[in-house]
Design a protein around this motif. Structure first.
Motif, mmCIF file in Angstrom:
data_model
loop_
_atom_site.group_PDB
_atom_site.id
_atom_site.type_symbol
_atom_site.label_atom_id
_atom_site.label_comp_id
_atom_site.label_asym_id
_atom_site.label_seq_id
_atom_site.Cartn_x
_atom_site.Cartn_y
_atom_site.Cartn_z
ATOM 1 N N MET A 76 58.230 46.292 42.971
ATOM 2 C CA MET A 76 57.863 45.749 41.910
ATOM 3 C C MET A 76 58.175 44.844 41.297
ATOM 4 N N LEU A 77 59.073 44.614 41.656
ATOM 5 C CA LEU A 77 60.316 43.253 40.694
ATOM 6 C C LEU A 77 59.606 41.830 41.577
ATOM 7 N N ILE A 78 58.411 41.607 42.938
ATOM 8 C CA ILE A 78 58.378 41.379 43.527
ATOM 9 C C ILE A 78 56.640 40.770 42.407
ATOM 10 N N THR A 79 56.078 41.271 42.040
ATOM 11 C CA THR A 79 54.762 41.510 41.398
ATOM 12 C C THR A 79 55.144 40.972 39.995
ATOM 13 N N LYS A 80 56.413 41.750 39.205
ATOM 14 C CA LYS A 80 56.417 40.890 38.041
ATOM 15 C C LYS A 80 57.361 39.470 37.986
ATOM 16 N N LEU A 81 57.933 39.176 38.773
ATOM 17 C CA LEU A 81 58.215 37.398 39.065
ATOM 18 C C LEU A 81 56.626 36.806 39.349
ATOM 19 N N THR A 82 55.649 37.404 40.151
ATOM 20 C CA THR A 82 54.623 36.496 40.778
ATOM 21 C C THR A 82 53.693 36.527 39.197
ATOM 22 N N TYR A 83 53.289 37.145 38.347
ATOM 23 C CA TYR A 83 52.854 37.601 37.378
ATOM 24 C C TYR A 83 54.100 36.022 36.247
ATOM 25 N N GLN A 84 55.063 35.953 36.441
ATOM 26 C CA GLN A 84 55.561 35.204 35.423
ATOM 27 C C GLN A 84 55.728 34.173 35.815
ATOM 28 N N CYS A 85 54.677 33.869 37.127
ATOM 29 C CA CYS A 85 55.534 32.380 37.613
ATOM 30 C C CYS A 85 54.172 32.153 37.448
ATOM 31 N N CYS A 86 53.361 32.515 37.914
ATOM 32 C CA CYS A 86 51.255 32.491 38.049
ATOM 33 C C CYS A 86 51.591 32.108 36.162
ATOM 34 N N ALA A 87 52.235 32.539 34.971
ATOM 35 C CA ALA A 87 51.775 32.139 33.813
ATOM 36 C C ALA A 87 51.856 30.639 33.459
ATOM 37 N N ASN A 88 53.073 30.102 34.232
ATOM 38 C CA ASN A 88 52.852 28.439 34.289
ATOM 39 C C ASN A 88 52.041 27.503 34.846
ATOM 40 N N PHE A 89 51.144 28.438 35.814
ATOM 41 C CA PHE A 89 50.136 27.349 36.530
ATOM 42 C C PHE A 89 49.172 26.882 35.858
ATOM 43 N N PRO A 90 48.738 25.629 36.165
ATOM 44 C CA PRO A 90 47.956 24.731 35.137
ATOM 45 C C PRO A 90 46.331 25.865 35.089
ATOM 46 N N SER A 91 45.673 26.150 33.702
ATOM 47 C CA SER A 91 45.019 26.008 33.706
ATOM 48 C C SER A 91 43.589 26.980 34.753
ATOM 49 N N ASP A 92 43.197 25.751 35.275
ATOM 50 C CA ASP A 92 42.603 25.380 36.080
ATOM 51 C C ASP A 92 42.361 25.912 37.290
ATOM 52 N N GLU A 93 44.053 26.688 37.913
ATOM 53 C CA GLU A 93 44.077 26.979 38.518
ATOM 54 C C GLU A 93 43.967 28.803 38.373
ATOM 55 N N ARG A 94 43.567 28.941 37.231
ATOM 56 C CA ARG A 94 43.429 30.850 36.896
ATOM 57 C C ARG A 94 42.687 31.384 37.651
ATOM 58 N N PHE A 95 41.661 30.994 38.867
ATOM 59 C CA PHE A 95 40.797 31.517 39.457
ATOM 60 C C PHE A 95 40.640 30.873 40.650
ATOM 61 N N GLY A 96 41.662 30.686 41.583
ATOM 62 C CA GLY A 96 41.963 30.129 42.812
ATOM 63 C C GLY A 96 44.036 30.615 42.714
ATOM 64 N N LEU A 97 44.452 29.934 42.546
ATOM 65 C CA LEU A 97 45.997 30.451 44.086
ATOM 66 C C LEU A 97 46.302 30.938 42.830
ATOM 67 N N THR A 98 46.517 31.503 41.553
ATOM 68 C CA THR A 98 47.066 32.369 40.449
ATOM 69 C C THR A 98 46.021 33.252 41.194
ATOM 70 N N SER A 99 45.055 33.897 41.117
ATOM 71 C CA SER A 99 44.211 34.603 40.983
ATOM 72 C C SER A 99 44.803 35.187 42.643
ATOM 73 N N GLN A 100 44.806 34.889 44.285
ATOM 74 C CA GLN A 100 45.474 34.781 45.385
ATOM 75 C C GLN A 100 46.435 35.362 44.954
#
Length: 106
Positions: free
Chosen positions: A1-25
């Motif tokens: 669960m910690l890894i999932t939380k860390l992933t969501y926190q990190c992905c929140a700062n990704f560029p918006s054009d990655e929303r359907f790319g790397l962020t989603s994956q």
């Protein structure tokens, strides 16, 4: 669960054009890990549980690769990568050990 939380926190700062790319994956892989562990635990046999642990392990390795890519793209800092990959390595070891413990002894 910690890894999932860390992933969501990190992905929140990704560029918006990655929303359907790397962020989603990455989010899918991160959610897959505890989900497969939970689903496997609910199964009636050690063999089934072991199979779900195998899928969770695969998702952990997939997520590790995606975090390395995110760092290479400059989406996360090296320190963040080190924290997450250390957590993922520990999880991978635990999953492997747990899976081995479920195998019948010869």
């Amino acid at each position: 669960m910690l890894i999932t939380k860390l992933t969501y926190q990190c992905c929140a700062n990704f560029p918006s054009d990655e929303r359907f790319g790397l962020t989603s994956q990455m989010r899918r892989a991160a959610v897959s890990i505890p989900s497969n562990i939970a689903e496997g635990a609910g199964r009636g046999s050690a063999k089934d549980f072991s199979q779900f642990l195998s899928v969770a392990t695969g998702s952990a390795y997939e997520l590790e690769t995606q975090f390395i890519l995110a760092a290479d793209f400059g989406y996360i800092r090296e320190e963040q990568l080190q924290v997450v990959t250390a957590e993922l390595s520990e999880l991978q070891r635990m999953l492997y050990g747990f899976q081995k413990s479920l195998q019948p002894e010869n």
